[in-house]
Write a protein that holds these residues in place. Sequence first.
Motif, short mmCIF file in Angstrom:
data_model
loop_
_atom_site.label_atom_id
_atom_site.label_comp_id
_atom_site.label_asym_id
_atom_site.label_seq_id
_atom_site.Cartn_x
_atom_site.Cartn_y
_atom_site.Cartn_z
N LYS A 236 24.10 55.24 4.11
CA LYS A 236 24.25 54.61 5.44
C LYS A 236 25.59 54.77 5.96
O LYS A 236 26.59 54.60 5.14
CB LYS A 236 23.74 53.14 5.35
N GLY A 237 25.73 54.97 7.36
CA GLY A 237 26.94 55.08 7.85
C GLY A 237 27.80 56.47 7.88
O GLY A 237 27.78 57.10 7.07
N ARG A 238 27.86 56.75 9.36
CA ARG A 238 28.68 58.04 9.52
C ARG A 238 30.08 58.21 8.74
O ARG A 238 30.12 59.15 8.34
CB ARG A 238 28.86 58.42 11.00
N LYS A 239 30.58 57.30 8.76
CA LYS A 239 32.10 57.32 8.09
C LYS A 239 31.87 57.37 6.60
O LYS A 239 32.60 58.02 5.95
CB LYS A 239 32.77 56.05 8.29
N ILE B 143 23.84 66.31 2.21
CA ILE B 143 24.87 65.20 2.69
C ILE B 143 25.64 66.02 3.71
O ILE B 143 25.93 65.43 4.94
CB ILE B 143 25.50 64.60 1.85
N LYS B 144 26.18 67.29 3.46
CA LYS B 144 26.82 68.00 4.55
C LYS B 144 26.05 68.24 5.81
O LYS B 144 26.72 68.00 6.86
CB LYS B 144 27.23 69.19 3.87
N LEU B 145 24.59 68.46 5.73
CA LEU B 145 23.88 68.71 6.99
C LEU B 145 23.83 67.12 7.57
O LEU B 145 23.76 67.24 9.07
CB LEU B 145 22.43 69.07 6.36
N ALA B 146 23.63 66.23 6.98
CA ALA B 146 23.71 64.97 7.72
C ALA B 146 25.02 64.72 8.37
O ALA B 146 24.99 64.12 9.53
CB ALA B 146 23.31 63.82 6.66
N ASN B 147 25.98 65.26 7.78
CA ASN B 147 27.24 64.99 8.28
C ASN B 147 27.32 66.03 9.78
O ASN B 147 28.15 65.42 10.81
CB ASN B 147 28.65 65.32 7.45
N GLU B 148 26.92 67.19 9.67
CA GLU B 148 26.78 68.02 10.79
C GLU B 148 26.08 67.50 11.78
O GLU B 148 26.57 68.03 13.10
CB GLU B 148 26.62 69.52 10.20
N GLN B 149 24.95 66.93 11.55
CA GLN B 149 24.08 66.36 12.67
C GLN B 149 24.45 65.14 13.02
O GLN B 149 23.85 64.59 14.08
CB GLN B 149 22.56 66.30 12.02
N LYS B 150 25.43 64.56 12.60
CA LYS B 150 26.15 63.23 13.07
C LYS B 150 25.03 61.95 13.01
O LYS B 150 25.19 61.27 14.03
CB LYS B 150 26.69 63.43 14.24
N VAL B 151 24.37 62.12 11.95
CA VAL B 151 23.53 60.89 11.72
C VAL B 151 24.06 59.74 10.88
O VAL B 151 25.03 60.13 10.09
CB VAL B 151 22.23 61.12 10.94
N LEU C 105 14.16 62.72 11.71
CA LEU C 105 13.10 61.79 12.19
C LEU C 105 13.46 61.02 13.37
O LEU C 105 12.78 61.12 14.45
CB LEU C 105 12.77 60.88 10.95
N THR C 106 14.73 60.49 13.42
CA THR C 106 15.25 60.22 14.78
C THR C 106 16.65 60.63 15.14
O THR C 106 17.04 61.75 14.20
CB THR C 106 15.49 58.55 14.66
N HIS C 107 17.03 60.42 16.35
CA HIS C 107 18.43 61.19 16.63
C HIS C 107 19.60 60.74 15.48
O HIS C 107 20.38 61.30 15.30
CB HIS C 107 18.83 60.72 17.96
N ASP C 108 19.23 59.67 14.83
CA ASP C 108 20.41 59.14 14.15
C ASP C 108 19.94 59.09 12.52
O ASP C 108 20.49 58.39 11.59
CB ASP C 108 20.55 57.63 14.63
#
Length: 320
Positions: free
Chosen positions: A153-156, A273-281, A243-246
């Motif tokens: 959890k968390g973008r950071k 995890i890299k994909l999640a970072n690129e998608q800014k979730v 699933l959602t924008h985030d």
Amino acid sequence: MKKTISEIKMHLIKLEEKWDKNTSFTLNEVNEVRHDYFLQSFKTVETKHLLQACIIKKGNRIALITFSINDEGEAFSLPQTPFGGLWVDGKIDSDSLLGFITFFSTSLKELGFSKITIVQAPRAYGDSSGLFTYLLFKSDFQLQRVLCHQLMKGRKQIKKWIEGNFPQLIKKAKENKYNVSMGNVQSFSFLDEIASWKEDRGHIPHKDLDRLIFQVSNFPERYFVITIIQEGKAVAHALAVKLTHDALYYFYSAINPKNQQNLTGKLLIASLIKLANEQKVSLLDFGSSEVTEQINHKLMYFKGTYAETFDNRETWVKEL
């Protein structure tokens, strides 16, 4: 006695209840539900129609739950998707939420339906989920199933993990002749390889690949495939869905059992995890760790080296 579809449509026009001077509850048949959780509008082969129950406050929809109706007179939220359940936009008090549960339960019973099933998303997807499941319990719903999800959890936190771990891992991958392909789905051949690898391991492949292909085809921007390649051959695939924008959900994957290198699994998760970072979730859901409804402790331990917390997806049932 079950009512015909035409009878239900006529009755649905009248299904609205005033809760207080600012709040009302509604139940309507809908052809399409536009929502951040895009699978709200997905119809299965068994879906005869979709019913949407809403809480309306001062003219604005602040909560909804969508039910898929089948020929057996069952209302399911939602079948053949990761989950359904309640989605809330804003704050909601326990009194009105309990009234809402009573409203849609009573309405569905009066329409002739025999059973309600609700698969509620983990609490990480919405702050009201814990209150909702508590009130379901108080409304005589029975807890039928629990699946444990592991989450980052968390973008950071996601970005920090990538910056601190990914460069070294990629360097090691290149030394072992690994490459990574990642992007939206261009073909479905990888699904055959996943199914074959799962069968080789004695696992059950996805039960309905045609439905999965239909979902990906209709929402291509939401689905991503990660492929790990060693010496020109695919050795692992993972399908992820936004699933959602985030929120990114690790949905379906497999590693070639002939490639048992620990680096393969690490590279697959790191790419996710890299994909999640690129998608800014801000939520990466690694999903559950079960095989044929049995706990896969090794998989849970492996995901635990990346995930920060656990959360449960709960299935609640009420016979009407």
